[in-house]
Design a protein around this motif. Structure first.
Motif, PDB file in Angstrom:
ATOM      1  N   ALA A 389     -13.334   1.564 -10.296  1.00  0.00           N
ATOM      2  CA  ALA A 389     -14.569   0.951  -9.786  1.00  0.00           C
ATOM      3  C   ALA A 389     -14.556  -0.578  -9.915  1.00  0.00           C
ATOM      4  N   PRO A 390     -14.137  -1.117 -11.070  1.00  0.00           N
ATOM      5  CA  PRO A 390     -14.133  -2.585 -11.170  1.00  0.00           C
ATOM      6  C   PRO A 390     -13.111  -3.232 -10.223  1.00  0.00           C
ATOM      7  N   ASP A 391     -11.952  -2.584 -10.051  1.00  0.00           N
ATOM      8  CA  ASP A 391     -10.965  -3.113  -9.097  1.00  0.00           C
ATOM      9  C   ASP A 391     -11.600  -3.230  -7.717  1.00  0.00           C
ATOM     10  N   GLU A 392     -12.233  -2.136  -7.326  1.00  0.00           N
ATOM     11  CA  GLU A 392     -12.855  -2.125  -6.002  1.00  0.00           C
ATOM     12  C   GLU A 392     -13.932  -3.188  -5.883  1.00  0.00           C
ATOM     13  N   ALA A 393     -14.716  -3.329  -6.956  1.00  0.00           N
ATOM     14  CA  ALA A 393     -15.809  -4.311  -6.918  1.00  0.00           C
ATOM     15  C   ALA A 393     -15.250  -5.721  -6.732  1.00  0.00           C
ATOM     16  N   VAL A 394     -14.157  -6.028  -7.448  1.00  0.00           N
ATOM     17  CA  VAL A 394     -13.574  -7.370  -7.344  1.00  0.00           C
ATOM     18  C   VAL A 394     -12.984  -7.588  -5.948  1.00  0.00           C
ATOM     19  N   LEU A 395     -12.250  -6.590  -5.450  1.00  0.00           N
ATOM     20  CA  LEU A 395     -11.632  -6.747  -4.128  1.00  0.00           C
ATOM     21  C   LEU A 395     -12.706  -6.866  -3.043  1.00  0.00           C
ATOM     22  N   GLU A 396     -13.755  -6.065  -3.179  1.00  0.00           N
ATOM     23  CA  GLU A 396     -14.844  -6.148  -2.196  1.00  0.00           C
ATOM     24  C   GLU A 396     -15.533  -7.510  -2.257  1.00  0.00           C
ATOM     25  N   PHE A 397     -15.692  -8.009  -3.467  1.00  0.00           N
ATOM     26  CA  PHE A 397     -16.317  -9.328  -3.628  1.00  0.00           C
ATOM     27  C   PHE A 397     -15.441 -10.405  -2.968  1.00  0.00           C
ATOM     28  N   ALA A 398     -14.131 -10.334  -3.225  1.00  0.00           N
ATOM     29  CA  ALA A 398     -13.205 -11.304  -2.607  1.00  0.00           C
ATOM     30  C   ALA A 398     -13.294 -11.224  -1.083  1.00  0.00           C
ATOM     31  N   ALA A 399     -13.254  -9.996  -0.564  1.00  0.00           N
ATOM     32  CA  ALA A 399     -13.299  -9.826   0.893  1.00  0.00           C
ATOM     33  C   ALA A 399     -14.618 -10.338   1.459  1.00  0.00           C
ATOM     34  N   SER A 400     -15.710 -10.125   0.708  1.00  0.00           N
ATOM     35  CA  SER A 400     -17.021 -10.559   1.208  1.00  0.00           C
ATOM     36  C   SER A 400     -17.114 -12.078   1.305  1.00  0.00           C
ATOM     37  N   LEU A 401     -16.275 -12.771   0.532  1.00  0.00           N
ATOM     38  CA  LEU A 401     -16.253 -14.237   0.600  1.00  0.00           C
ATOM     39  C   LEU A 401     -15.248 -14.736   1.645  1.00  0.00           C
ATOM     40  N   GLY A 402     -14.673 -13.816   2.408  1.00  0.00           N
ATOM     41  CA  GLY A 402     -13.667 -14.210   3.397  1.00  0.00           C
ATOM     42  C   GLY A 402     -12.291 -14.364   2.783  1.00  0.00           C
ATOM     43  N   GLY A 403     -12.114 -13.807   1.592  1.00  0.00           N
ATOM     44  CA  GLY A 403     -10.834 -13.933   0.898  1.00  0.00           C
ATOM     45  C   GLY A 403      -9.901 -12.780   1.194  1.00  0.00           C
ATOM     46  N   SER A 404      -8.747 -12.804   0.532  1.00  0.00           N
ATOM     47  CA  SER A 404      -7.753 -11.755   0.727  1.00  0.00           C
ATOM     48  C   SER A 404      -7.615 -10.903  -0.525  1.00  0.00           C
ATOM     49  N   ILE A 405      -7.352  -9.615  -0.322  1.00  0.00           N
ATOM     50  CA  ILE A 405      -7.173  -8.703  -1.457  1.00  0.00           C
ATOM     51  C   ILE A 405      -5.753  -8.745  -1.999  1.00  0.00           C
ATOM     52  N   SER A 406      -4.871  -9.470  -1.321  1.00  0.00           N
ATOM     53  CA  SER A 406      -3.519  -9.652  -1.848  1.00  0.00           C
ATOM     54  C   SER A 406      -3.020 -11.024  -1.457  1.00  0.00           C
ATOM     55  N   ALA A 407      -2.852 -11.883  -2.447  1.00  0.00           N
ATOM     56  CA  ALA A 407      -2.396 -13.241  -2.165  1.00  0.00           C
ATOM     57  C   ALA A 407      -0.885 -13.294  -2.135  1.00  0.00           C
ATOM     58  N   GLU A 408      -0.244 -12.894  -3.253  1.00  0.00           N
ATOM     59  CA  GLU A 408       1.201 -13.072  -3.343  1.00  0.00           C
ATOM     60  C   GLU A 408       1.934 -11.871  -3.916  1.00  0.00           C
ATOM     61  N   HIS A 409       1.220 -10.818  -4.295  1.00  0.00           N
ATOM     62  CA  HIS A 409       1.899  -9.648  -4.861  1.00  0.00           C
ATOM     63  C   HIS A 409       2.205  -8.593  -3.807  1.00  0.00           C
ATOM     64  N   GLY A 410       1.483  -8.622  -2.703  1.00  0.00           N
ATOM     65  CA  GLY A 410       1.638  -7.582  -1.693  1.00  0.00           C
ATOM     66  C   GLY A 410       0.624  -6.465  -1.890  1.00  0.00           C
ATOM     67  N   ILE A 411       0.676  -5.502  -0.987  1.00  0.00           N
ATOM     68  CA  ILE A 411      -0.239  -4.360  -1.014  1.00  0.00           C
ATOM     69  C   ILE A 411       0.359  -3.233  -1.851  1.00  0.00           C
ATOM     70  N   GLY A 412       1.636  -2.973  -1.626  1.00  0.00           N
ATOM     71  CA  GLY A 412       2.330  -1.947  -2.397  1.00  0.00           C
ATOM     72  C   GLY A 412       1.632  -0.605  -2.324  1.00  0.00           C
ATOM     73  N   ARG A 413       1.736   0.148  -3.432  1.00  0.00           N
ATOM     74  CA  ARG A 413       0.986   1.398  -3.534  1.00  0.00           C
ATOM     75  C   ARG A 413      -0.383   1.144  -4.150  1.00  0.00           C
ATOM     76  N   ALA A 414      -0.477   0.079  -4.958  1.00  0.00           N
ATOM     77  CA  ALA A 414      -1.702  -0.166  -5.718  1.00  0.00           C
ATOM     78  C   ALA A 414      -2.901  -0.446  -4.820  1.00  0.00           C
ATOM     79  N   LYS A 415      -2.668  -1.117  -3.685  1.00  0.00           N
ATOM     80  CA  LYS A 415      -3.810  -1.559  -2.886  1.00  0.00           C
ATOM     81  C   LYS A 415      -3.851  -0.945  -1.494  1.00  0.00           C
ATOM     82  N   SER A 416      -2.982   0.041  -1.250  1.00  0.00           N
ATOM     83  CA  SER A 416      -2.932   0.576   0.118  1.00  0.00           C
ATOM     84  C   SER A 416      -4.273   1.173   0.534  1.00  0.00           C
ATOM     85  N   ASN A 417      -5.012   1.701  -0.433  1.00  0.00           N
ATOM     86  CA  ASN A 417      -6.322   2.260  -0.082  1.00  0.00           C
ATOM     87  C   ASN A 417      -7.377   1.198   0.197  1.00  0.00           C
ATOM     88  N   TYR A 418      -7.034  -0.054  -0.083  1.00  0.00           N
ATOM     89  CA  TYR A 418      -8.015  -1.129   0.128  1.00  0.00           C
ATOM     90  C   TYR A 418      -7.645  -2.047   1.288  1.00  0.00           C
TER      91      TYR A 418
END
Lengths: 452, 452
Positions: A389-418
């Motif tokens: 839940a906190p991961d999602e909250a942070v990623l959603e917050f970043a996206a809501s500001l026009g930001g990216s959910i992956s800057a330099e690590h990539g999506i990988g398996r960790a963020k594919s659902n986001y």
């Protein structure tokens, strides 16, 4: 899988099915992704890689390409028993002279070995980050690695002049001709850079080098607010081309670092925000800085430390670079790597703690990152592995500001659902078409970028 | 095509079917490609472009996206009656402040308007070439335009931080968020850059800017051989980061320029080779140059002219920049734009005349180009339009040296039959798969990059 038919295609020790050895390849270093497989292939040549891929294609065996296994998002971990294709033995590095010299490196060469070859020949490679001794150049290309110096030298994509890769069916694409200008069809180096092993297996690359700075200066500032730090960042990145890193961190992280490693904080006073700026350039660097408007400005700060030589520079850098280790020592962190548009960073820093707290009362956020390009590393501790839940909250917050959910690590398996937080359904559908164009049977790194 | 149903979707003057107006859109300026169409669409908004593309998709009407129509390879010419989608009315330019400021430009904004906006705000755009007043930013992105300053600032791909485009079916992909670090799936800006209108229609882009140089110095040298020039190029590009252009040309071209435009050659003596070097940087540029090893070296040359202010710099640049016009005034040239690996340039210059002569006794080659990145413009005159033997001979010669058959102009229609000289069957097959992934019914710029 019937490994005997694979073993016949390559040298005897290329195919490893000894679980004791395999154990060293299946988990990632964040300890969050623990995989399993019955086979690791460690080829010595492009033709061996081609043989392995042909065999995998024919037998519909899924493949996880792996470099130094220093990824942060599980992109190199065989979660479903995939064959690991390790590039570690392909580690040759050659310097190529020219007006702008290049390095030709096989995919398994470490970042450090490339930096050393560049330095040895009087030049510099433009990307640097702390996993340099283990991370391979192939992995840094596959993830388009960033690091501390992106504001000045760009990301890994910017360094790759040419590259060679093998398709899922073992066919060579690309080359290492190193032509600066070459517009003959779609640009494979740019596309494969950041493709996280899902399109093709990168075998070697030709990388541009940069003029080696002769001097370096590190400045650490203690500041009353993130906003104050961001104004200084903007000023120096915009006005001083010798600025190569602008690292931001905060009291909570600094305290943890000092406590974990038993080191003194820079000043007795506590500050909201710390900013480390690194300048590098030709001889006379510090004089130029002192005589500039920026130098004048710096004289107004009370909490300032300047590192003029290597030892004092390392001491100042420690406060920033030991964050990762200090946080990991407090538990298994959820590591989120986001970019916030520069003009929204101040809002982000003001609100992130309450966003995290609302999502989970146990979570605690440690922040640090590359303020010049808006790339912030959010480390959440105090959470169970599966409390997302906190991961999602942070990623959603970043996206809501026009930001990216992956800057330099990539999506990988960790963020594919986001991925959908940053990419539209049209884009994701297009990405899947591109994936199919390269890898029609889907054997390359399934589950990475796109959910399985 | 039934234009009435198209006209209903957009503003009344967006769709033009008056052949007198259309005549201004169907030929390219090289006069080599003369097309025809019954309709030109000149939309004012992204939503109008989307409507037009949806209509084209539904009716299987092929589309040629067109910017300033300054292309060199027929990439914007409707050879088979395609609908022309002109981006000219989409010409808004906005400056965006930040640590590294950006410009957000609609696709139809001219290169000059972007340069002006950058300069007006105290910054500089990194790409420049002589068609700046007509060439649109969308066209420069679609062809990944290069120009004179690539050795220092990179090509157009390097300038594009983000971009927005419409797919063949009119769906938006990409964005103009301008995040420096954003690894969320495959990198559309890099892939669309250089895709020559075959994958999607670029609607707007966000471009990075650079520090504006405060001073400029131009040096022209008369030299005994290409080899002597190349040694100087290598020295300055490698050792002086303020070097931003290294232009090479030869006695034959210089004579033609002087004769056509009635101007005096730089010196009474004739030289084999001329080299123009441009330096740009902060205040004190010329002093820094004079005090450097390079400055010492320059003192040894007899045939040297130094342009310290604008007027004398323009006079020196004329010898190089008037080549295109002088050659065109002698006939319709076959224009070949190639890259040769730097270490092979000397061989290329030594042998090119005999390669051309063997392919056609009437052909005469005029050469000039960007020596720092190996990009040479080969202009063949004295040939019939359909005598392609010398073109083929030159492209084959370039490819045999490990060079590229298209440095900065693209493949377009002119070179689609030669793509195989630089790209393998596997790569071309992959490119076709990528094309299909974006544009399954093949309505976008058919015949460009790939032969029809």
């Amino acid at each position: 899988m019937n490994l005997e038919s694979l073993k016949k295609r390559v040298q005897s020790d290329t195919i490893i099915d000894d679980q004791e050895i395999i154990a060293g390849f299946v988990d990632d270093w964040t300890r969050r992704f623990r995989g399993h497989t019955s086979v690791v292939a460690i080829p010595r040549s492009t033709s061996e890689i081609a043989e392995i891929l042909k065999w995998c294609s024919s037998n519909q065996v899924n493949v996880v390409p792996q470099g130094g296994n220093t990824g942060m998002v599980g992109g190199g971990v065989p979660m479903n028993g995939e064959l690991i294709l390790s590039l570690r033995r392909m580690n040759r590095v050659d310097f190529v002279d020219g007006p702008i010299p290049h390095i030709i490196a096989q995919a398994g060469a470490t970042l450090a070995s490339i930096q050393e070859s560049a330095t040895h020949n009087g030049w510099m490679y433009g990307v640097d980050f702390s996993a340099r001794e283990s991370a391979t150049i192939g992995g840094t290309i596959a993830t388009n690695a960033g690091g501390n110096h992106v504001i000045r030298y760009g990301d890994t994509r910017r360094q790759v002049v040419s590259l060679q890769a093998l398709t899922a069916s073992g066919k060579i694409i690309g080359d290492i001709s190193g032509l600066t200008k070459d517009n003959t069809g779609y640009h494979l180096p740019s596309l494969l850079c950041g493709s996280e092993g899902t399109l093709a297996v990168i075998t070697q690359a030709r990388l541009r080098l940069w003029t080696q700075p002769q001097e370096k200066t590190v400045v650490l500032l203690g500041l009353p607010s993130p906003k104050a730090a961001l104004e200084i960042v903007k000023f120096f990145v915009a006005s001083n081309e010798e600025t190569q890193a602008c690292e931001i961190f905060f009291e909570k992280g600094l305290s943890l670092v000092c406590q974990q490693f038993g080191i003194q904080p820079p000043w007795p006073e506590k500050c909201s925000t710390y900013l480390l700026i690194e300048f590098a350039g030709s001889k006379g660097l510090l004089d130029r800085l002192n005589e500039s408007e920026g130098g004048e400005m710096l004289k107004n700060f009370d909490l300032i430390a300047i590192g003029e030589e290597k030892a004092s520079q390392s001491r100042l850098w420690r406060y920033r670079s030991l964050h990762t280790e200090a946080i990991s020592a407090s538990g298994i962190p959820h590591k989120l790597d986001i970019t916030i548009p520069f003009e929204k960073l101040s809002i982000f820093f003001d609100e992130i703690d309450s966003v995290v707290e609302q999502s989970s009362p146990n979570a605690e956020a440690f922040l640090f990152g590359h303020a010049g390009d808006g790339n912030i590393h959010v480390n959440l501790i105090g959470l169970n592995e599966d409390d997302l839940a906190p991961d999602e909250a942070v990623l959603e917050f970043a996206a809501s500001l026009g930001g990216s959910i992956s800057a330099e690590h990539g999506i990988g398996r960790a963020k594919s659902n986001y991925l959908h937080l940053r990419r539209t359904p049209e884009e994701i559908s297009l990405f899947k078409n591109l994936k199919t164009a390269f890898d029609p049977t889907g054997i390359l790194n399934p589950g990475v970028i796109f959910p399985n």
